[in-house]
Motif scaffolding. Structure first.
Motif, PDB file in Angstrom:
ATOM      1  N   LYS A  69       0.870  -1.176   0.000  1.00  0.00           N
ATOM      2  CA  LYS A  69       0.000   0.000   0.000  1.00  0.00           C
ATOM      3  C   LYS A  69       0.905   1.223   0.000  1.00  0.00           C
ATOM      4  N   LEU A  70       0.813   2.020  -1.050  1.00  0.00           N
ATOM      5  CA  LEU A  70       1.737   3.139  -1.236  1.00  0.00           C
ATOM      6  C   LEU A  70       0.970   4.346  -1.762  1.00  0.00           C
ATOM      7  N   LEU A  71       1.189   5.500  -1.159  1.00  0.00           N
ATOM      8  CA  LEU A  71       0.543   6.742  -1.583  1.00  0.00           C
ATOM      9  C   LEU A  71       1.611   7.663  -2.166  1.00  0.00           C
ATOM     10  N   LEU A  84      -2.983   6.313  -5.138  1.00  0.00           N
ATOM     11  CA  LEU A  84      -2.882   5.251  -4.148  1.00  0.00           C
ATOM     12  C   LEU A  84      -2.712   3.917  -4.859  1.00  0.00           C
ATOM     13  N   MET A  86      -2.778   0.082  -4.318  1.00  0.00           N
ATOM     14  CA  MET A  86      -3.276  -0.883  -3.343  1.00  0.00           C
ATOM     15  C   MET A  86      -3.874  -2.067  -4.083  1.00  0.00           C
ATOM     16  N   LEU A 113      -7.461   7.934   0.661  1.00  0.00           N
ATOM     17  CA  LEU A 113      -7.452   7.048   1.825  1.00  0.00           C
ATOM     18  C   LEU A 113      -8.877   6.708   2.248  1.00  0.00           C
ATOM     19  N   LEU A 118      -8.710   3.313   4.341  1.00  0.00           N
ATOM     20  CA  LEU A 118      -7.401   3.182   4.975  1.00  0.00           C
ATOM     21  C   LEU A 118      -7.092   4.398   5.837  1.00  0.00           C
ATOM     22  N   LEU A 120      -3.525   6.538   7.275  1.00  0.00           N
ATOM     23  CA  LEU A 120      -2.144   6.751   6.844  1.00  0.00           C
ATOM     24  C   LEU A 120      -1.221   5.681   7.405  1.00  0.00           C
ATOM     25  N   ASP A 122      -1.771   2.670   7.801  1.00  0.00           N
ATOM     26  CA  ASP A 122      -1.942   1.377   7.127  1.00  0.00           C
ATOM     27  C   ASP A 122      -1.018   1.230   5.927  1.00  0.00           C
ATOM     28  N   LEU A 123      -0.391   2.323   5.491  1.00  0.00           N
ATOM     29  CA  LEU A 123       0.437   2.294   4.294  1.00  0.00           C
ATOM     30  C   LEU A 123       1.822   1.715   4.591  1.00  0.00           C
ATOM     31  N   ASP A 124       2.488   1.284   3.512  1.00  0.00           N
ATOM     32  CA  ASP A 124       3.861   0.790   3.618  1.00  0.00           C
ATOM     33  C   ASP A 124       4.884   1.891   3.373  1.00  0.00           C
ATOM     34  N   LEU A 126       5.364   6.274   1.556  1.00  0.00           N
ATOM     35  CA  LEU A 126       4.889   7.446   0.830  1.00  0.00           C
ATOM     36  C   LEU A 126       5.918   7.810  -0.225  1.00  0.00           C
TER      37      LEU A 126
END
Length: 291
Positions: A69-71, A84, A86, A113, A118, A120, A122-124, A126
């Motif tokens: 999961k990457l933003l 995003l 995902m 999100l 999700l 923030l 929860d992400l892996d 940025l």
């Protein structure tokens, strides 16, 4: 606002030789074993390849990408975008918003999100467009990502905006040799040369620099494709300089967060993320002595 949703699952097309597979020290052992198994030759041959440089399939994507999961954001030019990544798919918000990046980018990030359910944390990771581009825009991206990453204890992945331009044109048209030029004002362009390899990612062939349009340098190849606003601002001079080596140019595209997300995911695979305190803008002009 233009809202774009990209359907389907996107799988990085790494070569069967494993050239693009580099172990990430921070990954658990079981994830590294899963990636190695899925990138084996039988797996790649079973799914097949597409000209786009990415594998699109109804089968489940690579497990590491399915769970990543990457933003990503970009505010380096007139456009403002957030994307995003995902479950192997990319959801993007894109808007032309000159001088409004500061007020638009945080709501765009939160909207993505919220749509995905999700937080923030929860992400892996940025990711952000680190420049070159507008000095103010690039600083906004760095500041926003640093603040968000510190608060959520996330690593960050900086991506060249010139590289993302090249990646975006490959996604649109499949061109593999790309000359990215952004209007740097002051009778100059931000310049980079890229080639898309078998892994479907734009790789630099020269150092990114600031040039006069009459003095840009590029490898001695043919069928180059120009991208970016520099090809509008200095079209005649750049075309004269590149000459017959230029196949065509598209000056009307912007750097987009979805391309930053794809490139950042590949960097994550190679363990090239960094702590937020190391995130920094790249202006290029600071590296050049004017004559």
């Amino acid at each position: 606002m233009r809202i774009e949703r990209l359907p389907g699952k996107i799988i990085p097309n790494f070569s069967p030789s494993g050239r693009s597979l580099i172990q990430c020290k921070n990954w658990p052992d079981h994830k590294q074993r899963i990636v190695k198994a899925c990138l084996s030759r039988p797996f790649l041959l079973r799914i097949g390849r597409l000209r786009s440089g990415f594998l699109k399939t109804d089968e489940p994507p690579l497990p590491w990408l399915q769970t990543m999961k990457l933003l990503a954001i970009d505010t380096s030019g007139d456009a403002c975008s957030a994307a995003l990544l995902m479950d192997g798919a990319i959801d993007q918000l894109f808007e032309i918003a000159p001088r409004r990046h500061g007020e638009r980018i945080l709501p765009m990030m939160q909207t993505l999100l919220d749509r995905a359910g999700l937080r923030l944390t929860d992400l892996d990771a940025l990711a952000f467009g680190r420049g070159p581009g507008s000095f103010t825009g690039v600083r906004i991206a760095v500041s926003v990502i640093q603040g968000a990453a510190f608060g959520a204890h996330l690593p960050v992945v900086p991506i060249s905006t010139l590289g993302a331009l090249a990646q975006g044109q490959f996604r649109r048209g499949g061109q593999r040799r790309l000359l990215a030029a952004l209007d740097a004002r002051m009778d100059e362009v931000y310049w980079g040369c890229f080639e898309v390899c078998d892994d479907g990612l734009a790789a630099p062939l020269c150092e990114e620099r600031v040039y006069s349009p009459d003095r840009v340098e590029f490898p001695a190849e043919i069928d180059w494709y120009g991208v970016g606003s520099g090809w509008a601002a200095y079209a005649a001079r750049l075309r004269t300089r590149v000459g017959d080596a230029l196949f065509d140019a598209n000056p009307d595209i912007f750097c987009e967060a979805r391309d930053i997300a794809v490139m950042a995911a590949a960097k994550m695979l190679m363990g090239r993320q960094m702590p937020p305190e190391l995130a920094a803008p790249v202006y290029l002009r600071d590296q050049v002595t004017r004559t």
